[in-house]
Design an enzyme around this catalytic site. Structure first.
Site, mmCIF file in Angstrom:
data_model
loop_
_atom_site.group_PDB
_atom_site.id
_atom_site.type_symbol
_atom_site.label_atom_id
_atom_site.label_comp_id
_atom_site.label_asym_id
_atom_site.label_seq_id
_atom_site.Cartn_x
_atom_site.Cartn_y
_atom_site.Cartn_z
ATOM 1 N N SER A 127 10.174 26.950 31.525
ATOM 2 C CA SER A 127 8.946 27.012 32.274
ATOM 3 C C SER A 127 8.072 28.775 31.127
ATOM 4 O O SER A 127 8.445 29.336 29.562
ATOM 5 C CB SER A 127 9.031 28.717 32.908
ATOM 6 O OG SER A 127 8.340 29.483 34.036
ATOM 7 N N TYR A 152 16.125 34.479 37.087
ATOM 8 C CA TYR A 152 15.577 33.448 36.826
ATOM 9 C C TYR A 152 15.351 33.033 35.822
ATOM 10 O O TYR A 152 15.850 31.882 34.678
ATOM 11 C CB TYR A 152 14.339 32.930 38.308
ATOM 12 C CG TYR A 152 13.922 31.916 37.494
ATOM 13 C CD1 TYR A 152 14.291 30.442 37.479
ATOM 14 C CD2 TYR A 152 12.267 31.681 37.132
ATOM 15 C CE1 TYR A 152 13.284 29.391 36.951
ATOM 16 C CE2 TYR A 152 11.486 30.881 36.843
ATOM 17 C CZ TYR A 152 11.938 29.190 36.844
ATOM 18 O OH TYR A 152 11.011 28.588 36.261
ATOM 19 N N LYS A 156 16.338 30.390 32.167
ATOM 20 C CA LYS A 156 15.516 29.929 31.013
ATOM 21 C C LYS A 156 15.457 29.786 29.646
ATOM 22 O O LYS A 156 15.758 29.005 28.555
ATOM 23 C CB LYS A 156 13.913 29.999 31.795
ATOM 24 C CG LYS A 156 13.953 28.865 33.001
ATOM 25 C CD LYS A 156 14.890 27.186 32.998
ATOM 26 C CE LYS A 156 14.214 26.760 34.541
ATOM 27 N NZ LYS A 156 14.926 25.154 34.699
HETATM 28 C C1 UD1 Z 1 6.717 31.878 39.480
HETATM 29 C C2 UD1 Z 1 7.461 31.695 38.299
HETATM 30 C C3 UD1 Z 1 7.046 30.860 37.313
HETATM 31 C C4 UD1 Z 1 7.803 29.215 38.333
HETATM 32 C C5 UD1 Z 1 6.741 28.832 38.834
HETATM 33 C C6 UD1 Z 1 7.101 27.788 39.722
HETATM 34 C C7 UD1 Z 1 7.534 33.904 36.785
HETATM 35 C C8 UD1 Z 1 6.494 35.150 36.019
HETATM 36 N N1 UD1 Z 1 6.050 32.443 37.233
HETATM 37 O O1 UD1 Z 1 5.067 31.348 38.279
HETATM 38 O O2 UD1 Z 1 8.257 30.690 36.022
HETATM 39 O O3 UD1 Z 1 7.451 28.650 37.277
HETATM 40 O O4 UD1 Z 1 6.509 29.997 39.838
HETATM 41 O O5 UD1 Z 1 7.888 28.597 40.625
HETATM 42 O O6 UD1 Z 1 8.792 34.122 37.216
HETATM 43 N N2 UD1 Z 1 0.112 34.741 44.914
HETATM 44 C C9 UD1 Z 1 -0.421 35.070 45.921
HETATM 45 N N3 UD1 Z 1 0.512 34.971 47.412
HETATM 46 C C10 UD1 Z 1 1.049 34.670 47.887
HETATM 47 C C11 UD1 Z 1 2.017 33.307 46.667
HETATM 48 C C12 UD1 Z 1 1.247 34.395 44.702
HETATM 49 O O7 UD1 Z 1 -1.412 36.171 45.924
HETATM 50 O O8 UD1 Z 1 1.292 33.937 49.063
HETATM 51 C C13 UD1 Z 1 -0.054 35.256 43.957
HETATM 52 C C14 UD1 Z 1 0.819 35.257 42.410
HETATM 53 O O9 UD1 Z 1 0.606 36.798 42.668
HETATM 54 C C15 UD1 Z 1 0.700 34.992 41.242
HETATM 55 C C16 UD1 Z 1 -0.301 33.496 41.998
HETATM 56 O O10 UD1 Z 1 -0.601 33.447 43.277
HETATM 57 O O11 UD1 Z 1 -1.391 35.636 40.202
HETATM 58 C C17 UD1 Z 1 0.718 32.323 41.430
HETATM 59 O O12 UD1 Z 1 2.386 32.413 41.800
HETATM 60 P P1 UD1 Z 1 3.117 31.466 41.952
HETATM 61 O O13 UD1 Z 1 2.486 30.088 42.476
HETATM 62 O O14 UD1 Z 1 3.954 32.440 42.519
HETATM 63 O O15 UD1 Z 1 3.820 30.893 40.751
HETATM 64 P P2 UD1 Z 1 4.043 32.306 39.266
HETATM 65 O O16 UD1 Z 1 4.753 33.795 39.870
HETATM 66 O O17 UD1 Z 1 2.763 32.553 38.561
#
Ligand code: UD1
Length: 345
Positions: A127, A152, A156
């Protein structure tokens, strides 16, 4: 007929798409999965898409004896693609030992069984989380790995170090694929992401809000130093990701590796903000997503996207699908789930 590949965690989100790509490319596939985060019905879905039902072994790779038995039964494997791992960042903060135990023991047991049977080609599911909050963008593979924010993420990083040490001292060869943000579903609408409970990730939360399962999407922070204030990520279509695993297996089989441990970033090479993702979903679905801004989510980095030159030039893989494709396919999948076309939930 091509050779036989073991896909651990092959019933999961990226795993199931990879099984489809492998079978469509002529490989025979054995899936090993303990179904802790997936459903048995996925096998039938894979069969509907490819016309072939892969071999399935219900096995928990944390159990060394069970892992050895799996390899005793399937001695004719030519490679392993290892997805079997926990992946929820927040849950790993709450239950770190579960994460270290599952993600590391499963890896160690699998590699030990491979070495015992002289199976040497290993593709690892890593990741971009290993880069943490990078000092410069885009992120290439030479970018320093940072101390992990979550257990997590740490599993990795440790797994990659473990692989590095193992290939240096054994016959094992490995390719580690660092995914950016996987999204979307198969173009058939028959497989996709199946979050258990409330989704942590953005795209399934959006599609569940659109279908009416969630009331409102929380956007975690709009005060980041990005053009619209929301976080930027490199979203990559799960079908593109799946294809990269087939290419990696072919690279190892064809002895094209430059080093016995190679690392490739898998992304599109460009980033989108949370607001852009929401707007793209609204455009392709015609559905307005209710959302509100809340505070930042602990551990989120402001922006990260990939330099994909190495994967493009050396691995010979390039992402073909864009954010529209990801949102469209994720939406079709969510609707198929809701209409009971996949299985009764
Ligand atoms: C996380 C993990 C990544 C993993 C991926 C898929 C980290 C830092 N990142 O990525 O390793 O591969 O999940 O499992 O460990 N967001 C919202 N509202 C929500 C959900 C998300 O605003 O309800 C925003 C988050 O703040 C972020 C973006 O959407 O900016 C993407 O979030 P998310 O889909 O959870 O993925 P990551 O955190 O980037």
């Amino acid at each position: 007929m091509k050779t036989k590949i073991l896909v651990t965690g092959g019933m999961g989100y990226i795993g199931s798409h990879t099984v489809v790509e492998l079978q469509n490319s002529g490989y025979r596939v054995v899936i090993a999965d303990n179904l802790c985060n997936s459903k048995k019905e996925i096998l039938l879905q894979i069969e509907k898409i490819t016309g072939i039902r892969p071999d399935f072994e219900l096995v928990d790779l944390q159990n060394a004896d069970a892992t050895l038995r799996l390899f005793e039964k399937h001695k004719d494997l030519s490679g392993v693609i290892h997805f079997a791992a926990y992946k929820a960042v927040g849950e790993s903060m709450e239950f770190p030992l579960l994460y270290y135990h599952n993600n590391l023991f499963s890896l160690i047991n699998t590699i030990q069984a491979m070495l015992k049977h002289d199976i040497n080609n290993f593709v690892f599911s890593s990741s971009c989380t290993v880069y943490g909050n990078p000092d410069k963008l885009p992120v290439d593979e030479k970018t320093a790995v940072k101390p992990a924010i979550s257990p997590y993420g740490n599993t990795k990083r440790i797994s990659e170090e473990l692989l590095y040490d193992t290939v240096n001292t054994t016959s094992l060869k490995s390719i580690s694929l660092r995914y950016f943000n996987p999204a979307g579903a198969h173009s058939s609408g028959l497989i996709g992401e199946l979050p258990m409970g409330v989704p942590n990730n953005l795209v399934p939360f959006i599609t569940q809000t659109a279908i009416g399962k969630r009331d409102i999407l929380k956007v975690f922070g709009n005060d980041y130093s990005t053009p619209d204030g929301t976080c930027i990520r490199d979203y990559i279509h799960v079908e593109d990701l799946a294809k990269a695993h087939v290419v990696s297996i072919e690279r190892m089989a064809g002895r094209k590796q430059k080093n016995s441990f190679e690392i490739f970033n898998l992304g599109t090479g460009s980033g989108n903000s949370v607001l852009e993702v929401i707007k793209t979903f609204e455009k392709v679905s015609g559905i307005k997503i209710p959302f509100k801004y809340t505070g930042r989510r602990p551990g989120d980095v402001p922006a990260v996207w990939a330099d994909t030159s190495l994967a493009n030039n050396e691995l010979g893989w390039k992402a073909r699908k864009n954010l529209d494709d990801m949102m469209r396919s994720a939406w079709i999948w969510e609707q198929n789930l809701a209409e009971g076309k996949i299985f009764s939930m």
